[in-house]
Design a protein around this motif. Structure first.
Motif, PDB file in Angstrom:
ATOM      1  N   UNK A  20     -10.496  -6.953  -3.709  1.00 22.82           N
ATOM      2  CA  UNK A  20     -11.804  -7.132  -4.339  1.00 22.82           C
ATOM      3  C   UNK A  20     -12.811  -7.677  -3.331  1.00 22.82           C
ATOM      4  N   UNK A  21     -12.419  -8.683  -2.581  1.00 20.52           N
ATOM      5  CA  UNK A  21     -13.315  -9.278  -1.593  1.00 20.52           C
ATOM      6  C   UNK A  21     -13.700  -8.265  -0.507  1.00 20.52           C
ATOM      7  N   UNK A  22     -12.740  -7.470  -0.067  1.00 27.15           N
ATOM      8  CA  UNK A  22     -13.001  -6.488   0.981  1.00 27.15           C
ATOM      9  C   UNK A  22     -13.849  -5.320   0.492  1.00 27.15           C
ATOM     10  N   UNK A  23     -13.740  -4.995  -0.792  1.00 23.38           N
ATOM     11  CA  UNK A  23     -14.448  -3.832  -1.333  1.00 23.38           C
ATOM     12  C   UNK A  23     -15.778  -4.187  -1.992  1.00 23.38           C
ATOM     13  N   UNK A  24     -15.988  -5.467  -2.246  1.00 18.97           N
ATOM     14  CA  UNK A  24     -17.219  -5.881  -2.914  1.00 18.97           C
ATOM     15  C   UNK A  24     -17.166  -5.730  -4.425  1.00 18.97           C
ATOM     16  N   UNK A  25     -15.984  -5.472  -4.951  1.00 20.61           N
ATOM     17  CA  UNK A  25     -15.799  -5.381  -6.396  1.00 20.61           C
ATOM     18  C   UNK A  25     -15.190  -6.688  -6.899  1.00 20.61           C
ATOM     19  N   UNK A  26     -15.128  -6.843  -8.187  1.00 16.18           N
ATOM     20  CA  UNK A  26     -14.487  -8.038  -8.732  1.00 16.18           C
ATOM     21  C   UNK A  26     -12.983  -7.798  -8.852  1.00 16.18           C
ATOM     22  N   UNK A  27     -12.232  -8.876  -8.915  1.00 18.71           N
ATOM     23  CA  UNK A  27     -10.784  -8.762  -9.115  1.00 18.71           C
ATOM     24  C   UNK A  27     -10.501  -8.104 -10.456  1.00 18.71           C
ATOM     25  N   UNK A  28     -11.305  -8.423 -11.456  1.00 19.69           N
ATOM     26  CA  UNK A  28     -11.123  -7.829 -12.783  1.00 19.69           C
ATOM     27  C   UNK A  28     -11.323  -6.312 -12.724  1.00 19.69           C
ATOM     28  N   UNK A  44     -17.412   3.212  -6.009  1.00 17.83           N
ATOM     29  CA  UNK A  44     -16.330   2.227  -6.032  1.00 17.83           C
ATOM     30  C   UNK A  44     -15.048   2.799  -5.423  1.00 17.83           C
ATOM     31  N   UNK A  45     -14.804   4.085  -5.669  1.00 15.79           N
ATOM     32  CA  UNK A  45     -13.643   4.728  -5.049  1.00 15.79           C
ATOM     33  C   UNK A  45     -13.795   4.676  -3.525  1.00 15.79           C
ATOM     34  N   UNK A  46     -14.989   4.991  -3.047  1.00 17.00           N
ATOM     35  CA  UNK A  46     -15.234   4.958  -1.596  1.00 17.00           C
ATOM     36  C   UNK A  46     -15.053   3.551  -1.037  1.00 17.00           C
ATOM     37  N   UNK A  47     -15.562   2.549  -1.716  1.00 22.36           N
ATOM     38  CA  UNK A  47     -15.424   1.168  -1.246  1.00 22.36           C
ATOM     39  C   UNK A  47     -13.965   0.724  -1.206  1.00 22.36           C
ATOM     40  N   UNK A  48     -13.196   1.113  -2.212  1.00 25.25           N
ATOM     41  CA  UNK A  48     -11.770   0.770  -2.238  1.00 25.25           C
ATOM     42  C   UNK A  48     -11.059   1.442  -1.080  1.00 25.25           C
ATOM     43  N   UNK A  49     -11.351   2.731  -0.864  1.00 20.51           N
ATOM     44  CA  UNK A  49     -10.720   3.463   0.241  1.00 20.51           C
ATOM     45  C   UNK A  49     -11.044   2.809   1.576  1.00 20.51           C
ATOM     46  N   UNK A  50     -12.300   2.462   1.791  1.00 17.51           N
ATOM     47  CA  UNK A  50     -12.698   1.816   3.039  1.00 17.51           C
ATOM     48  C   UNK A  50     -12.004   0.467   3.209  1.00 17.51           C
ATOM     49  N   UNK A  51     -11.872  -0.271   2.121  1.00 19.09           N
ATOM     50  CA  UNK A  51     -11.229  -1.587   2.182  1.00 19.09           C
ATOM     51  C   UNK A  51      -9.736  -1.479   2.477  1.00 19.09           C
ATOM     52  N   UNK A  52      -9.128  -0.359   2.068  1.00 17.29           N
ATOM     53  CA  UNK A  52      -7.695  -0.177   2.292  1.00 17.29           C
ATOM     54  C   UNK A  52      -7.380   0.298   3.707  1.00 17.29           C
ATOM     55  N   UNK A  53      -8.363   0.815   4.414  1.00 20.18           N
ATOM     56  CA  UNK A  53      -8.134   1.192   5.805  1.00 20.18           C
ATOM     57  C   UNK A  53      -8.686   2.550   6.163  1.00 20.18           C
ATOM     58  N   UNK A  54      -8.839   2.754   7.461  1.00 18.75           N
ATOM     59  CA  UNK A  54      -9.426   3.989   7.977  1.00 18.75           C
ATOM     60  C   UNK A  54      -8.618   5.230   7.629  1.00 18.75           C
ATOM     61  N   UNK A  55      -7.323   5.057   7.403  1.00 17.67           N
ATOM     62  CA  UNK A  55      -6.470   6.214   7.124  1.00 17.67           C
ATOM     63  C   UNK A  55      -6.483   6.633   5.657  1.00 17.67           C
ATOM     64  N   UNK A  56      -7.208   5.902   4.808  1.00 19.82           N
ATOM     65  CA  UNK A  56      -7.240   6.200   3.373  1.00 19.82           C
ATOM     66  C   UNK A  56      -8.509   6.985   3.052  1.00 19.82           C
ATOM     67  N   UNK A  57      -8.315   8.150   2.472  1.00 23.85           N
ATOM     68  CA  UNK A  57      -9.436   9.010   2.102  1.00 23.85           C
ATOM     69  C   UNK A  57      -9.786   8.799   0.626  1.00 23.85           C
TER      70      UNK A  57
END
Length: 70
Positions: A20-28, A44-57
């Motif tokens: 959540x902190x890395x993606x800018x979303x809430x934990x909820x 939000x999908x894009x932010x989660x992917x970016x937060x999970x790493x460069x290899x995640x599309x």
């Protein structure tokens, strides 16, 4: 049913709060997305992917979420 977000979080040793902190979303929000009680906006999908790493599309996350709707 396991989803790609939970799997990638486990592989990277991330908690929902950390993602959540890395993606800018809430934990909820992360919790609801993982539990498939909401369908996230494309941004939000894009932010989660970016937060999970460069290899995640974002497409991989989207495909996983779509396949769970069937």
């Amino acid at each position: 049913m396991t989803n790609i977000i939970a799997t990638l979080m486990a592989e990277r040793g991330l908690t929902q709060q950390q993602l959540a902190a890395k993606s800018g979303l809430t934990q909820a929000s992360i919790c609801r997305i993982i539990n498939r009680t909401v369908f996230p906006k494309p941004l939000h999908i894009r932010r989660i992917a970016e937060a999970l790493g460069d290899d995640v599309k974002p497409e991989a996350i989207f495909s996983d979420l779509i396949s769970s709707k069937s």
